[in-house]
Design a protein around this motif. Structure first.
Motif, short mmCIF file in Angstrom:
data_model
loop_
_atom_site.label_atom_id
_atom_site.label_comp_id
_atom_site.label_asym_id
_atom_site.label_seq_id
_atom_site.Cartn_x
_atom_site.Cartn_y
_atom_site.Cartn_z
N VAL A 12 0.78 -1.18 -0.04
CA VAL A 12 -0.28 0.07 0.12
C VAL A 12 0.84 1.31 0.01
O VAL A 12 2.07 1.19 0.65
CB VAL A 12 -0.96 -0.18 1.09
CG1 VAL A 12 -0.12 0.09 2.52
CG2 VAL A 12 -2.12 1.06 1.07
N GLN A 13 0.38 2.32 -0.52
CA GLN A 13 0.99 3.59 -0.51
C GLN A 13 0.97 4.42 0.67
O GLN A 13 0.03 4.14 1.48
CB GLN A 13 0.63 4.43 -1.74
CG GLN A 13 0.86 3.83 -3.16
CD GLN A 13 0.59 4.87 -4.10
OE1 GLN A 13 -0.47 5.72 -3.84
NE2 GLN A 13 0.89 4.67 -5.39
N PRO A 14 1.88 5.16 1.15
CA PRO A 14 1.88 5.89 2.25
C PRO A 14 0.51 6.50 2.27
O PRO A 14 0.02 7.38 1.26
CB PRO A 14 2.98 6.98 2.07
CG PRO A 14 4.04 6.06 1.42
CD PRO A 14 3.33 5.50 0.19
N GLY A 15 -0.11 6.82 3.24
CA GLY A 15 -1.50 7.21 3.58
C GLY A 15 -2.51 6.42 3.36
O GLY A 15 -3.79 6.77 3.60
N GLY A 16 -2.42 5.05 2.92
CA GLY A 16 -3.30 4.19 2.39
C GLY A 16 -3.66 3.29 3.66
O GLY A 16 -3.32 3.81 4.83
N SER A 17 -4.59 2.49 3.44
CA SER A 17 -5.13 1.42 4.62
C SER A 17 -5.28 0.10 3.91
O SER A 17 -5.30 -0.33 2.89
CB SER A 17 -6.57 2.02 4.92
OG SER A 17 -6.77 3.47 5.11
N LEU A 18 -5.30 -0.36 5.25
CA LEU A 18 -5.46 -1.92 5.01
C LEU A 18 -6.11 -2.40 6.57
O LEU A 18 -6.06 -1.89 7.51
CB LEU A 18 -3.99 -2.77 5.06
CG LEU A 18 -3.22 -2.71 3.47
CD1 LEU A 18 -1.89 -3.36 3.97
CD2 LEU A 18 -3.95 -3.35 2.59
N ARG A 19 -7.03 -3.60 6.22
CA ARG A 19 -7.44 -4.16 7.17
C ARG A 19 -6.97 -5.56 7.19
O ARG A 19 -7.26 -6.48 6.43
CB ARG A 19 -9.08 -4.09 7.12
CG ARG A 19 -9.67 -4.78 8.47
CD ARG A 19 -11.09 -4.73 8.46
NE ARG A 19 -11.93 -5.74 7.55
CZ ARG A 19 -13.09 -6.03 7.92
NH1 ARG A 19 -14.01 -5.63 8.80
NH2 ARG A 19 -13.74 -6.99 7.14
N SER A 85 -3.91 5.62 7.48
CA SER A 85 -2.65 6.48 7.46
C SER A 85 -1.45 5.97 7.57
O SER A 85 -0.54 6.28 8.30
CB SER A 85 -2.89 7.83 8.68
OG SER A 85 -3.95 8.41 8.36
N LEU A 86 -1.34 4.95 6.85
CA LEU A 86 -0.14 4.06 6.67
C LEU A 86 1.09 4.70 6.92
O LEU A 86 1.19 5.61 5.74
CB LEU A 86 -0.43 2.69 6.03
CG LEU A 86 -1.08 1.79 6.69
CD1 LEU A 86 -1.72 0.92 5.75
CD2 LEU A 86 -0.40 1.09 7.82
N GLU A 87 2.16 4.65 7.39
CA GLU A 87 3.60 5.24 7.01
C GLU A 87 4.51 4.21 6.80
O GLU A 87 4.62 3.00 6.95
CB GLU A 87 3.94 5.99 8.26
CG GLU A 87 3.07 6.89 8.77
CD GLU A 87 3.10 7.39 9.89
OE1 GLU A 87 2.56 8.35 10.56
OE2 GLU A 87 4.02 6.98 10.89
N SER A 88 5.70 4.62 6.09
CA SER A 88 6.84 3.52 6.01
C SER A 88 7.22 2.92 7.05
O SER A 88 7.64 1.62 6.74
CB SER A 88 7.93 4.21 5.07
OG SER A 88 8.34 5.21 6.14
N GLY A 89 7.10 3.54 8.16
CA GLY A 89 7.46 2.94 9.36
C GLY A 89 6.68 1.84 9.76
O GLY A 89 7.00 0.99 10.68
N ASP A 90 5.70 1.65 9.23
CA ASP A 90 4.47 0.46 9.61
C ASP A 90 5.07 -0.66 8.77
O ASP A 90 4.26 -1.82 9.09
CB ASP A 90 3.21 0.88 9.27
CG ASP A 90 2.86 2.04 9.99
OD1 ASP A 90 2.95 2.20 11.27
OD2 ASP A 90 1.98 3.08 9.47
N THR A 91 5.82 -0.73 7.67
CA THR A 91 6.30 -1.66 7.14
C THR A 91 6.73 -2.94 8.11
O THR A 91 7.69 -2.78 8.83
CB THR A 91 7.26 -1.51 6.05
OG1 THR A 91 6.69 -0.56 4.99
CG2 THR A 91 7.83 -2.67 5.37
N ALA A 92 6.25 -4.17 8.19
CA ALA A 92 6.56 -5.33 8.86
C ALA A 92 5.78 -6.37 8.81
O ALA A 92 4.85 -6.23 7.85
CB ALA A 92 6.17 -4.75 10.46
N VAL A 93 6.07 -7.43 9.11
CA VAL A 93 5.24 -8.65 9.29
C VAL A 93 4.52 -8.77 10.42
O VAL A 93 4.94 -8.53 11.71
CB VAL A 93 6.01 -9.73 9.24
CG1 VAL A 93 5.24 -11.38 9.38
CG2 VAL A 93 6.91 -10.16 7.81
#
Length: 117
Positions: A12-19, A85-93
């Motif tokens: 997802v791009q920065p600022g996007g959302s996932l559930r 509001s996803l950020e690059s720092g949220d990248t993880a498993v």
């Protein structure tokens, strides 16, 4: 017999959302605290959010407060993590974790969340 099946991860791009979803079986779901953890490359696994069996007690790590929402549907034996509001720092498993009143904890297989433009 206990199984936690995760889904919903992706790119997802920065600022996007996932559930993210965590479907549980083989345990008394309504009496189990559900947690979401995440682990980024080169970092230790961290607790992101937790929710008690009834949903009355919810906690978040500071870095996701106001952006992430943990919830559960005991009728569906499923826990969720809505990530906005996803950020690059949220990248993880991201891992689902079930904490029954009796017995060991259980873990999902993990689902990759990548936030990148």
């Amino acid at each position: 017999q206990v199984q936690l099946v995760e889904s919903g991860g992706g790119l997802v791009q920065p600022g996007g959302s996932l559930r993210l979803s965590c479907a549980a079986s083989g345990l008394t779901f309504s009496r189990s605290t559900m947690r979401w953890y995440r682990q980024a490359p080169g970092k230790e696994r961290e607790l992101v959010a937790s929710i008690s069996g009834s949903g009355s007690t919810i906690n978040y790590t500071d870095s996701v407060k106001g952006r992430f929402t943990i919830s559960r549907d005991n009728g569906k034996n499923t826990a969720y993590l809505q990530m906005n509001s996803l950020e690059s720092g949220d990248t993880a498993v991201y891992y689902c974790n079930a904490v029954p009143w009796i017995g060991p904890n259980y873990w999902g297989q993990g689902t990759q969340v990548t936030v990148s433009s």
